[in-house]
Design an enzyme around this catalytic site. Sequence first.
Site, PDB file in Angstrom:
ATOM      1  N   SER A   9       0.967  20.862 -11.988  1.00  0.00           N
ATOM      2  CA  SER A   9       0.519  19.476 -11.830  1.00  0.00           C
ATOM      3  C   SER A   9       0.932  18.964 -10.465  1.00  0.00           C
ATOM      4  O   SER A   9       1.926  19.429  -9.881  1.00  0.00           O
ATOM      5  CB  SER A   9       1.136  18.580 -12.912  1.00  0.00           C
ATOM      6  OG  SER A   9       0.869  17.215 -12.662  1.00  0.00           O
ATOM      7  N   TYR A  56       8.339  15.256 -17.817  1.00  0.00           N
ATOM      8  CA  TYR A  56       7.144  16.073 -17.595  1.00  0.00           C
ATOM      9  C   TYR A  56       7.135  16.616 -16.167  1.00  0.00           C
ATOM     10  O   TYR A  56       6.892  17.806 -15.940  1.00  0.00           O
ATOM     11  CB  TYR A  56       5.904  15.222 -17.855  1.00  0.00           C
ATOM     12  CG  TYR A  56       4.586  15.888 -17.554  1.00  0.00           C
ATOM     13  CD1 TYR A  56       3.985  16.740 -18.472  1.00  0.00           C
ATOM     14  CD2 TYR A  56       3.913  15.643 -16.356  1.00  0.00           C
ATOM     15  CE1 TYR A  56       2.765  17.349 -18.202  1.00  0.00           C
ATOM     16  CE2 TYR A  56       2.694  16.238 -16.079  1.00  0.00           C
ATOM     17  CZ  TYR A  56       2.116  17.081 -17.003  1.00  0.00           C
ATOM     18  OH  TYR A  56       0.905  17.677 -16.735  1.00  0.00           O
TER      19      TYR A  56
END
Length: 294
Positions: free
Chosen positions: A187, A200
């Site tokens: 990501s 995350y």
Amino acid sequence: MSENTADPRHAHREEGFPSQHQDQPGHTDETMPKPDHGEESYVGHGRLEGRRALITGGDSGIGRAAAIAFAREGADVAIVHLPEEQADADETVGLIREAGRNGISLAGDIRDETFAADIVFETRKALGGLDVLVLNAGYQHDIDGIENLRTERMRRVFETNLLSQLFTTRAAMPDLEPGASIIVTASIQAFNPSPGLLDYAMTKAAQVAFVKALAEEAGPRGVRVNAVAPGPIWTPLIPATGWDAERLKTFGSDTPLGRAGQPAELAGAYVYLASTESSYVSGSVLAVTGGKPL
């Protein structure tokens, strides 16, 4: 402008997304508008003919887009999903089979060490081997300040995004043959972390380290390891993250292209990293971020 040239600013939905909420893991038929996985647009050219792929989190979102693309490029595909995602998984398997390829779904929780390893053996049994492993399943949730970070949700993030990948890769590696490819869905959060996605973002940064270290180990065996780093992509995970109406309305608007991406716009990145076209690419992170730098 050529009729075959699309302006990337306007290729997909430009406005924000309506207020909505789902419980994790999120479902495609409850996501408004429905994400574009390439169902109508992706055209294959035989770039993965005869390959056998395993995609975790393959029922919806980026995983479904990769599954559709792989099948239309000639690969047989196994997808992994939670039991409550069976309806999405059935739809994805249907699309794989419509492409004339073998498709199976494996239901379970990859946080479970035994299941995370068994999916490798089940894939090899059903498809006759394993050539491409896509570690895509992920979990995220909004955090309103670190003092509000709940231990059970933090553990779910770490176990889903990190431990499961280690379990599955550990089971897969001994029998991967030269030419095999491992692809991790990292990501932009690994490089440009948001406070509201603190845990995350930590796991995504760790995934990048995983890719680089494993590429060093696997390279002498002829196995390549890479990552795709998506930016803001409209998937069922987004309305299940816990963001308010304003966050959804502006989702993706801060990118240079001015909009969120669709899962279909990542499919080509996964196909490239799985194919022989990327035969000299390993230990790399491919950004698909709408222009946001890593």
